[in-house]
Design a protein around this motif. Structure first.
Motif, PDB file in Angstrom:
ATOM      1  N   ARG A   1      19.361   7.676  22.158  1.00 42.21           N
ATOM      2  CA  ARG A   1      19.251   6.874  20.928  1.00 42.21           C
ATOM      3  C   ARG A   1      20.612   6.624  20.292  1.00 42.21           C
ATOM      4  O   ARG A   1      20.801   5.651  19.574  1.00 42.21           O
ATOM      5  N   HIS A   2      21.563   7.513  20.580  1.00 43.89           N
ATOM      6  CA  HIS A   2      22.911   7.352  20.034  1.00 43.89           C
ATOM      7  C   HIS A   2      23.885   6.798  21.082  1.00 43.89           C
ATOM      8  O   HIS A   2      25.096   7.001  20.970  1.00 43.89           O
TER       9      HIS A   2
ATOM     10  N   ASP B   1      11.891  10.311  15.032  1.00 46.79           N
ATOM     11  CA  ASP B   1      13.294  10.177  15.396  1.00 46.79           C
ATOM     12  C   ASP B   1      14.192  10.291  14.170  1.00 46.79           C
ATOM     13  O   ASP B   1      15.251  10.932  14.205  1.00 46.79           O
ATOM     14  N   ARG B   2      13.768   9.671  13.075  1.00 44.22           N
ATOM     15  CA  ARG B   2      14.555   9.720  11.847  1.00 44.22           C
ATOM     16  C   ARG B   2      14.645  11.167  11.334  1.00 44.22           C
ATOM     17  O   ARG B   2      15.694  11.616  10.876  1.00 44.22           O
TER      18      ARG B   2
ATOM     19  N   THR C   1      17.676  12.145  21.997  1.00 49.11           N
ATOM     20  CA  THR C   1      18.686  12.010  20.937  1.00 49.11           C
ATOM     21  C   THR C   1      19.977  11.407  21.474  1.00 49.11           C
ATOM     22  O   THR C   1      20.556  10.501  20.859  1.00 49.11           O
TER      23      THR C   1
ATOM     24  N   ARG D   1      21.621   7.949  11.182  1.00 54.55           N
ATOM     25  CA  ARG D   1      20.384   7.353  11.678  1.00 54.55           C
ATOM     26  C   ARG D   1      20.683   6.416  12.843  1.00 54.55           C
ATOM     27  O   ARG D   1      21.548   5.546  12.757  1.00 54.55           O
TER      28      ARG D   1
ATOM     29  N   GLU E   1      20.090   3.343  15.217  1.00 55.74           N
ATOM     30  CA  GLU E   1      19.479   2.027  15.092  1.00 55.74           C
ATOM     31  C   GLU E   1      19.068   1.513  16.471  1.00 55.74           C
ATOM     32  O   GLU E   1      19.549   1.979  17.498  1.00 55.74           O
TER      33      GLU E   1
ATOM     34  N   MET F   1       9.452   7.458  12.882  1.00 49.91           N
ATOM     35  CA  MET F   1       9.537   8.456  11.810  1.00 49.91           C
ATOM     36  C   MET F   1      10.050   9.795  12.338  1.00 49.91           C
ATOM     37  O   MET F   1      10.904  10.436  11.742  1.00 49.91           O
TER      38      MET F   1
ATOM     39  N   ASP G   1      17.100  13.186  13.581  1.00 53.11           N
ATOM     40  CA  ASP G   1      18.489  12.876  13.256  1.00 53.11           C
ATOM     41  C   ASP G   1      18.925  13.565  11.967  1.00 53.11           C
ATOM     42  O   ASP G   1      20.021  14.115  11.874  1.00 53.11           O
ATOM     43  N   LYS G   2      18.048  13.554  10.967  1.00 59.22           N
ATOM     44  CA  LYS G   2      18.377  14.188   9.692  1.00 59.22           C
ATOM     45  C   LYS G   2      18.507  15.692   9.860  1.00 59.22           C
ATOM     46  O   LYS G   2      19.431  16.325   9.314  1.00 59.22           O
TER      47      LYS G   2
END
Length: 541
Positions: A74-75, A3-4, A71, A14, A16, A1, A7-8
């Motif tokens: 995650r990307h 992390d989401r 971040t 988002r 994955e 949650m 990103d926002k």
């Protein structure tokens, strides 16, 4: 949650997949036997891949690790965050700007020897983290794959001493911050400490401001006040500007119009562009470290690194220069900096006027600068406090500030580019500072600062004429600003802006020991023979 949400907040798609794998406290040996610590953030399943290196004196946990390490990973970007020498677990002594070249190159070579690194390295980060990139990028062989330079420059000396004047507010603020950053609860807001630090800026001599602020000496403040003379080459180890044109690394930059490095960073950009290196830059309406700049900076760096480390070139389809036009609330794209413009003079006129023609012959306008009651600073490119644009009416009412105001504008005027001022003046003591500020006065009479600059005078610099009048060429920070129809341009001339700039004592005492203070009478000339003026790049595209 979480992390989401991050990103926002950053404006990212988002991410994955599973969470990155984090390896703490990697020991990286330096040639002199010191060990520096680093944390590795690897996308799940990484075996051998490119690495993004981030070298920081501010620690490897908290917001930095979340914004960059977590971040980025995650990307899809394997990221290593290293604590610089003498900070947050790394060995040795933390002396800002010392040994960053040696340590950075040794770290890059160590990374390339690791089985999980495929040999390709990019670097990212902002401010001091940008300095650690400039300390590596021009010298590493094979070269870096990319450099992402947020609010930084190839040399910091012109930011320590803009126009030859110590940037007291920024230097004391940063010294106090790094002097206590590893103390418990240091990262939490502390209004009492903030007030102590601001009071310390008035300390005399200024070299004692560290003890006044945090109760102990900070070596950086001793260095920056002790190596102040123009001919002192102490900071040569931190100056990489001579290597900019030769840099063979793709570069992306992000900065703001109220960032303390704006002038130096745009100079780096222009040198790179003129050398055919194809850099890109984004300039927003931000101050240094302003939260609103974080999303654009992270998106820029993430996209640029993915393009040069992983071949995802979608983010490269943009103009080399993207800037925010203040006063218009819009973004503009250009192929170069500065964009084509018409150099337009606004002359300082007698009795406080401002216009394209100089006034009738008149006596010079005078004021007295008193270092015991120094002219206060209002807003501008600061690290802390009340930054950016502020109402200048109170300071403009002081007798030690000359104010020159134009007529209401018949139409909008866009000023985009480099701003300079020429002030013909005579001072009683020879030792003096000339501070020039451009303001936007709205229909209600509120005067807001747009850009400014300062220059330190001393006997023999600049050379004086037979009547002891000198011509001060003052470089203001570059800007992009729309002065609206009905608004008026205003120029301030003063002998300082304290505590943003250290007061001029009117003597030749070094800043480390200066205590005596002498009032100084200024005469500013504005006639056909000595046309004091500000020169604006007026854009008509």
């Amino acid at each position: 949650m979480l992390d989401r949400f991050v990103d926002k907040l950053l404006g990212l798609p988002r991410a994955e997949g599973p969470k990155p794998v984090v390896t703490r406290d990697l020991a990286v040996p330096m040639p002199d036997g010191v060990t520096l610590l680093a944390d590795r953030y690897a996308p799940a399943g990484t075996t051998s891949a490119p690495v993004v290196l981030i070298r920081t004196p501010y620690g490897r946990k908290g917001l930095l690790s979340k914004l960059f390490g977590d971040t980025f990973a995650r990307h899809g970007l394997q990221t290593v965050i290293q604590s610089t020498r003498g900070s947050f677990g790394s060995g040795g002594e933390f002396r800002p700007f010392h040994l960053e070249r040696e340590d950075g190159i040794a770290t890059a070579e160590w990374l390339r020897a690791q089985p999980w690194c495929d040999g390709s390295i990019g670097m990212a980060g902002a401010s001091y983290l940008g300095h650690t990139q400039w300390a590596v990028g021009p010298y590493l062989d094979p070269p870096l794959a990319a450099m992402c330079l947020g609010v930084t420059a190839s040399e910091f000396v012109s930011t320590f001493y803009p126009g030859g004047v110590l940037a007291a507010d920024n230097m004391v603020s940063w010294s106090a911050m790094i002097g206590r950053q590893e103390e418990r609860f240091a990262a939490l807001p502390n209004p009492l400490q903030t007030r102590k630090t601001r009071r310390a800026m008035s300390s005399l001599p200024l070299s004692g401001a560290d003890v006044a602020a945090i109760g102990k000496p900070v070596q950086f403040l001793q260095d920056v006040t002790g190596h102040f003379a123009p001919e002192d080459d102490y900071w040569a180890m931190s100056d990489h500007s001579a290597e900019v044109a030769k840099l063979d690394v793709p570069v992306s930059m992000v900065t703001g119009w109220y960032d303390l490095f704006i002038g130096s960073q745009l100079r780096d950009f222009r040198i790179l562009a003129e050398a055919g290196k194809a850099p890109r830059i984004t300039i927003g309406p931000w101050a240094h470290g302003e939260p609103a700049s974080m999303g654009p900076m992270i998106r820029d760096q993430l996209g640029f690194l993915r393009a040069h480390l992983h071949g995802d070139r979608t983010s490269l389809q943009r103009s080399p220069v993207r800037l925010f036009l203040q006063g218009a609330g819009t973004w503009l794209d250009f192929e170069s900096w500065p964009p084509p413009s018409q150099a337009t003079d606004a002359h300082l006129r007698p009795i406080g006027g401002l216009g394209e023609e100089f006034g009738e012959p008149a006596l010079p306008t005078t004021f007295t600068y008193d270092p015991a009651d120094p002219t206060p600073a209002v807003g501008g490119p600061l690290l802390t406090g009340e930054w950016k644009q502020r109402d200048n009416q109170e300071v403009e009412a002081r007798p030690d500030v000359l104010v020159f105001t134009g007529e209401p504008l018949p139409s909008d005027v866009d000023v985009i580019g480099e701003v300079t001022a020429t002030v013909h003046l005579r001072t009683e003591l020879g030792h003096a500072d000339v501070y020039v500020r451009l303001c936007d006065v709205d229909a209600g009479g509120v005067s807001r600062n747009v850009t400014d600059g300062i220059l330190r005078l001393r006997p023999g610099f600049p050379s004086a004429g037979a009547d002891d009048v000198v011509t001060a060429e003052v470089t203001l920070d570059p800007t992009a600003y729309r002065f609206r129809r009905g608004h008026r341009l205003r120029v301030q001339v003063a002998g300082g802006a304290f505590p943003r700039f250290a007061r001029n004592h009117g003597t030749d005492e070094p800043v480390t020991s200066a205590v005596a203070r002498k009032p100084n009478r200024f005469e500013v000339f504005h006639d056909a023979a000595r046309p004091s003026r500000i020169t604006l790049p007026v854009f008509s595209g």
